[in-house]
Scaffold this motif. Structure first.
Motif, PDB file in Angstrom:
ATOM      1  N   GLU A  33      -2.748  -0.576  22.879  1.00 33.70           N
ATOM      2  CA  GLU A  33      -2.087   0.085  23.882  1.00 33.70           C
ATOM      3  C   GLU A  33      -2.234  -0.215  25.313  1.00 33.70           C
ATOM      4  N   SER A  34      -3.448  -1.112  25.591  1.00 33.39           N
ATOM      5  CA  SER A  34      -3.491  -1.460  26.884  1.00 33.39           C
ATOM      6  C   SER A  34      -3.242  -3.049  27.132  1.00 33.39           C
ATOM      7  N   PHE A  35      -2.815  -3.673  26.097  1.00 33.24           N
ATOM      8  CA  PHE A  35      -2.571  -5.048  26.091  1.00 33.24           C
ATOM      9  C   PHE A  35      -1.541  -5.115  27.222  1.00 33.24           C
ATOM     10  N   GLY A  36      -1.771  -6.274  28.021  1.00 34.52           N
ATOM     11  CA  GLY A  36      -0.706  -6.712  28.971  1.00 34.52           C
ATOM     12  C   GLY A  36      -0.654  -5.799  30.225  1.00 34.52           C
ATOM     13  N   LYS A  37      -1.420  -4.855  30.439  1.00 33.76           N
ATOM     14  CA  LYS A  37      -1.375  -3.907  31.498  1.00 33.76           C
ATOM     15  C   LYS A  37      -2.544  -4.406  32.579  1.00 33.76           C
ATOM     16  N   PRO A  38      -1.976  -4.985  33.618  1.00 34.10           N
ATOM     17  CA  PRO A  38      -2.922  -5.454  34.687  1.00 34.10           C
ATOM     18  C   PRO A  38      -4.072  -4.705  35.301  1.00 34.10           C
ATOM     19  N   PHE A  39      -5.173  -5.191  35.064  1.00 31.19           N
ATOM     20  CA  PHE A  39      -6.439  -4.456  35.647  1.00 31.19           C
ATOM     21  C   PHE A  39      -6.587  -3.181  35.162  1.00 31.19           C
ATOM     22  N   ALA A  40      -6.064  -2.712  34.047  1.00 31.27           N
ATOM     23  CA  ALA A  40      -6.214  -1.633  33.403  1.00 31.27           C
ATOM     24  C   ALA A  40      -7.250  -1.463  32.470  1.00 31.27           C
ATOM     25  N   PRO A  41      -8.048  -0.159  32.357  1.00 28.70           N
ATOM     26  CA  PRO A  41      -9.165  -0.079  31.564  1.00 28.70           C
ATOM     27  C   PRO A  41      -8.587  -0.132  30.381  1.00 28.70           C
ATOM     28  N   PRO A  42      -9.555  -0.484  29.259  1.00 28.02           N
ATOM     29  CA  PRO A  42      -9.094  -0.552  27.962  1.00 28.02           C
ATOM     30  C   PRO A  42      -8.649   0.873  27.340  1.00 28.02           C
ATOM     31  N   ALA A  43      -7.431   0.646  26.496  1.00 31.97           N
ATOM     32  CA  ALA A  43      -7.094   1.958  25.995  1.00 31.97           C
ATOM     33  C   ALA A  43      -8.018   2.303  24.586  1.00 31.97           C
ATOM     34  N   THR A  44      -7.912   3.450  24.145  1.00 30.05           N
ATOM     35  CA  THR A  44      -8.907   3.594  22.899  1.00 30.05           C
ATOM     36  C   THR A  44      -8.184   3.093  21.650  1.00 30.05           C
ATOM     37  N   PHE A  45      -6.924   3.104  21.593  1.00 30.34           N
ATOM     38  CA  PHE A  45      -6.102   2.717  20.284  1.00 30.34           C
ATOM     39  C   PHE A  45      -5.037   1.893  20.564  1.00 30.34           C
ATOM     40  N   ASP A  46      -4.705   0.945  19.450  1.00 29.93           N
ATOM     41  CA  ASP A  46      -5.345   0.885  18.313  1.00 29.93           C
ATOM     42  C   ASP A  46      -6.616  -0.048  18.351  1.00 29.93           C
ATOM     43  N   GLN A  47      -7.421   0.192  17.221  1.00 26.30           N
ATOM     44  CA  GLN A  47      -8.469  -0.696  17.432  1.00 26.30           C
ATOM     45  C   GLN A  47      -8.440  -1.536  16.088  1.00 26.30           C
ATOM     46  N   GLN A  48      -8.758  -3.190  16.334  1.00 29.36           N
ATOM     47  CA  GLN A  48      -8.551  -3.873  15.328  1.00 29.36           C
ATOM     48  C   GLN A  48      -9.751  -4.479  14.815  1.00 29.36           C
ATOM     49  N   PRO A  49      -9.948  -5.084  13.468  1.00 29.05           N
ATOM     50  CA  PRO A  49     -11.226  -5.621  12.970  1.00 29.05           C
ATOM     51  C   PRO A  49     -11.480  -6.963  13.762  1.00 29.05           C
ATOM     52  N   LEU A  50     -10.235  -7.657  14.003  1.00 27.13           N
ATOM     53  CA  LEU A  50     -10.508  -8.988  14.553  1.00 27.13           C
ATOM     54  C   LEU A  50     -11.350  -8.838  16.081  1.00 27.13           C
ATOM     55  N   GLU A  51     -11.323  -7.978  16.909  1.00 26.13           N
ATOM     56  CA  GLU A  51     -11.860  -7.816  17.910  1.00 26.13           C
ATOM     57  C   GLU A  51     -13.470  -7.575  17.798  1.00 26.13           C
ATOM     58  N   ALA A  52     -14.003  -6.793  16.630  1.00 24.43           N
ATOM     59  CA  ALA A  52     -15.123  -6.537  16.458  1.00 24.43           C
ATOM     60  C   ALA A  52     -15.963  -7.959  15.795  1.00 24.43           C
ATOM     61  N   ALA A  53     -14.947  -8.659  15.041  1.00 19.57           N
ATOM     62  CA  ALA A  53     -15.541  -9.969  14.488  1.00 19.57           C
ATOM     63  C   ALA A  53     -15.833 -10.923  15.681  1.00 19.57           C
ATOM     64  N   ALA A  54     -14.828 -11.069  16.580  1.00 13.85           N
ATOM     65  CA  ALA A  54     -15.014 -12.089  17.515  1.00 13.85           C
ATOM     66  C   ALA A  54     -16.262 -11.348  18.535  1.00 13.85           C
TER      67      ALA A  54
END
Length: 754
Positions: free
Chosen positions: A642-663
């Motif tokens: 939900e925070s993708f593409g928002k300039p200088f925005a703190p991370p949104a809580t959702f949605d959370q994806q497995p790819l991020e944890a693996a990376a």
């Protein structure tokens, strides 16, 4: 799984309801019941979760967490917090209008995300619920191990109307404070109320409580008792003030004036603290509850008046009929001002009878005081806990969390490649294939030594053939999407897909288990390498950098690769200088997907180039990212979509994806290899336990057998799709953790059980 009977005494519970300083009866009851439990059982930890109606109430430290009533995701987060807290049981205080959703349906969402014994106190039971109310009530009853009602009529309604097993229902009267019996005169003097008789009603003021009838009953009473005062104690209900202001109170004042009772009706228009409220109650000669209808199954105000020994005149609603039985009080018909007046006149005319009734009422109400209420509730909670079998999980072997499972990957793979999506683990052929997933699968299977070598090599050949077929010599790019009919859906794939493919080929060059695979990967890598110069997306560049760094490791004399890495690190340093500010140490002004791959690319490139400044940049930006991916409670929280593409925005809580944890785990492995800081191991472990349930929802992402992985976390719970990307992400995370273990202490990589 084994079960046994253990000591069922509770040491930690969660309580859900309203809480003071919110101004409503349920908040008062819930907060007082929590205080009573804490006082009666000093060793019991009680976490109070309070419903928040959006009125910006500042709750104190006694409240563990607030839950915005209309935000369904907050209920899921609350369930996760309860699970993480270690609470052994949840005690729900239910009242319609408190919880969000149709008829409070959001409460059921919270209960669906818990696997704890549940005790529910039903503050209201409707004899004629609407369809939404009936559905919610049935769901609540089904989720509850034990039920508490405050009137015998409630227990009968549960059995007759809702078909509830009577064995799980306990009747516990409304709790009340414990004070010695006092003469009203002393309290009248303290409060400056004069010497005349006092009739009192208290509670948040709103229509439907019969105050109009009480005022209409006053003229004949005042004719007999000229000094009488009728006190209506309590602020107007906050919801009514928001909607109508003080119109209702003003209408009551006008009614009293029309009847000539303006001097005899006094409104105490504020929310009284406990001690002052009890003083007012004990100053009353008669407590009056003029409710106009029978449905009121419990009344906290009546319970308080009785516990303080106040003679009562009341209409015959459910609670009053039961509490005032056997001559404890006086009942008058609903809406009958004349009968109400007659009862008041009769009692006030006989002070001796009034005093005797006060003593009898005070003695009869002792079982309702909070200390006894707490012990009765504790008995019910222990009984609920004992009714649940205690599961003793099997002991896991050391290192078992990092076992790779290749059977899930194999299940998604046919003779063409790995299929993108599935329906509950069954490959969905409608969506075909993509090079992203096949590149990931190829990289993973060439790096791991898990599983049967022959089965692994069979899969490697399939994924390698997909990449080989995807190369389009005319465009100098790899295609990405292929339909199940084996037709390419595009002539050139995205920058990301091309960068990922170079990454996979570089890793195969470095880590493939057979020489022929390394030779094959080298040939295709060299043909495709020029496309790396055409990439502009930072993520695509990072993917390519990771592949080129691996290729340079495999072939230290690869000058073109070294030159490309040098240019790319310079580009990344320039991007960082342009985007960063005091609170933002990142390569872009936004956070998006696969974030950890950017600092990882700098770390790997700097390591291969032996450039400490580049490595330092990678480490610093990865540390900053890890802080962004840490929840207040300390667990890993990947950047939400939900925070993708928002300039200088703190991370949104959702949605959370497995790819991020693996990376993140992979990047921490790269960081640990260059500086040996144990903090990277801890950070990787936090990210890995996200898969196991140490996350915002407290829910595991892995399937029961560990072969599949769900597609992420949403405000409503786990996304139950099982895509190849997520399945591969979890297995890549396990591979990275196994390598991290090996990097720490030389432990050999564990093999998977196929």
């Amino acid at each position: 799984m084994f079960f046994r009977t253990l000591d069922v005494s509770l040491s930690h519970i969660a309580v859900l309801g309203n809480a003071l300083p919110r101004r409503c009866g349920l908040a008062t009851y819930t907060s007082h019941s929590v205080a009573a439990l804490r006082e009666a059982f000093p060793g019991l930890k009680v976490d109070h979760y309070a419903m928040d109606d959006g009125q910006s109430i500042a709750y104190g430290p006694d409240v563990a967490m607030t839950i915005p009533a209309d935000d369904v995701s907050a209920y899921v987060r609350a369930a996760a917090a309860i699970r993480r807290s270690g609470a052994q049981l949840l005690w729900v205080h239910h009242e319609f209008g408190i919880f969000g959703g149709p008829a409070g349906r959001h409460l059921l969402v919270l209960l669906e995300h818990l696997d704890l014994p549940v005790v529910t106190t039903l503050h209201t039971l409707l004899s004629h619920p609407d369809p939404d109310q009936a559905r919610v009530m049935q769901g609540l009853l089904a989720a509850s191990d034990r039920l508490i009602v405050m009137a015998r009529k409630g227990a009968r309604m549960l059995a007759d109307q809702y078909q509830v097993d009577p064995r799980i229902v306990r009747m516990i009267p409304h709790g009340a404070p414990d004070r010695p019996l006092r003469e009203s005169g002393r309290l009248k003097e303290k409060l400056g109320l004069g010497d005349g008789p006092i009739v009192l009603t208290f509670g948040l003021l709103s229509p439907g409580k019969g105050i109009e009838t009480a005022i209409q009953a006053l003229p004949p009473v005042v004719a007999k008792q000229p000094d009488l005062r009728y006190l209506v104690v309590g602020a107007t209900h906050p919801a009514l003030v928001r909607d109508q202001g003080e119109t209702y109170r003003e209408s009551l004042i006008a009614l009293a004036a029309r009847l000539g009772m303006g001097e005899h009706v006094r409104f105490v228009d504020r929310f009284l603290e406990d001690e002052e409220l009890l003083d007012y109650l004990q100053a009353a000669d008669i407590y009056l509850t003029p409710y106009p209808g029978e449905e009121q199954i419990t009344s906290g105000t009546l319970a308080y008046a009785l516990a303080l020994g106040r003679p009562v005149v009341s209409t015959p609603y459910v609670h009053a009929r039961e509490a005032l039985a056997n001559g404890v009080g006086t009942l008058v018909p609903f809406g009958d001002a004349a009968a109400m007046a007659g009862a008041l006149i009769e009692l006030l005319a006989d002070p001796a009878r009034l005093a005797e009734q006060a003593r009898r009422i005070w003695r009869a109400a002792r079982p309702t005081i909070w200390a006894r209420n707490a012990r009765a509730v504790m008995d019910v909670m222990n009984d609920a806990k004992a009714s649940r079998p205690v599961a003793l999980p099997e002991q896991r072997r050391t290192g078992e969390p990092f076992l790779l499972r290749l059977d899930g990957i194999a299940a998604m793979t046919d003779g063409v490649g790995i299929i993108q999506h599935s329906v509950h683990g069954v490959p969905d052929r409608h969506h075909g294939y993509c090079i992203d997933d096949n590149a990931r699968a190829l990289k993973l299977l060439c790096e791991t030594r898990a599983g049967d070598p022959a089965a692994r090599l069979h899969l490697i050949r399939i994924y390698a053939a997909f990449l080989q077929h995807a190369w389009n010599e005319e465009t100098g790019r790899f295609r990405n999407f292929m339909g199940f009919d084996r037709r390419w859906l595009e002539e050139a794939g995205s920058e990301d897909s091309n960068g990922r493919t170079l990454w996979a080929l570089g890793r195969v060059m470095r880590a493939a288990p057979h020489d022929f695979l390394r030779r094959w990967a080298t040939g295709l890598f060299e043909r495709a390498l020029p496309l790396a110069e055409q990439l502009h997306s930072p993520r695509a560049m990072a993917f390519a950098m990771l592949g080129v760094a691996a290729a340079v490791e495999a072939d230290p004399g690869h000058e073109q690769g070294r030159l490309l890495l040098r240019r790319s690190t310079e580009t990344f340093s320039r991007l960082l200088n342009q985007a960063q500010r005091p609170d933002w140490s990142w390569f872009e002004i936004v956070l998006a997907y696969d974030n950890a791959r950017l600092p990882q690319a700098m770390i790997e490139a700097g390591r291969v180039l032996d450039d400490k400044a580049v490595v330092a940049t990678g480490l610093a930006t990865l540390r900053w990212l890890m802080e962004q991916q840490k929840a207040p409670a300390g667990h890993f929280r990947p950047v939400g979509t939900e925070s993708f593409g928002k300039p200088f925005a703190p991370p949104a809580t959702f949605d959370q994806q497995p790819l991020e944890a693996a990376a993140t785990i992979d990047a921490c492995l790269s960081a640990f290899r260059v500086d040996g800081d144990a903090g990277w191991v801890e950070a990787a472990e936090r990210a890995f336990t996200w898969f196991e349930g140490d996350n915002d929802l407290g829910l595991p992402l892995a399937s029961e057998d560990g072969a599949f992985c769900y597609d992420g976390l949403t405000p409503q719970g786990v996304n139950l799709n099982l895509g190849a990307e997520s399945i591969l992400a979890m297995q890549m995370a396990r591979q990275a953790m196994a390598e991290l273990n090996r990097a720490q202490d030389g432990t050999p990589q564990l093999s998977a059980v196929q």
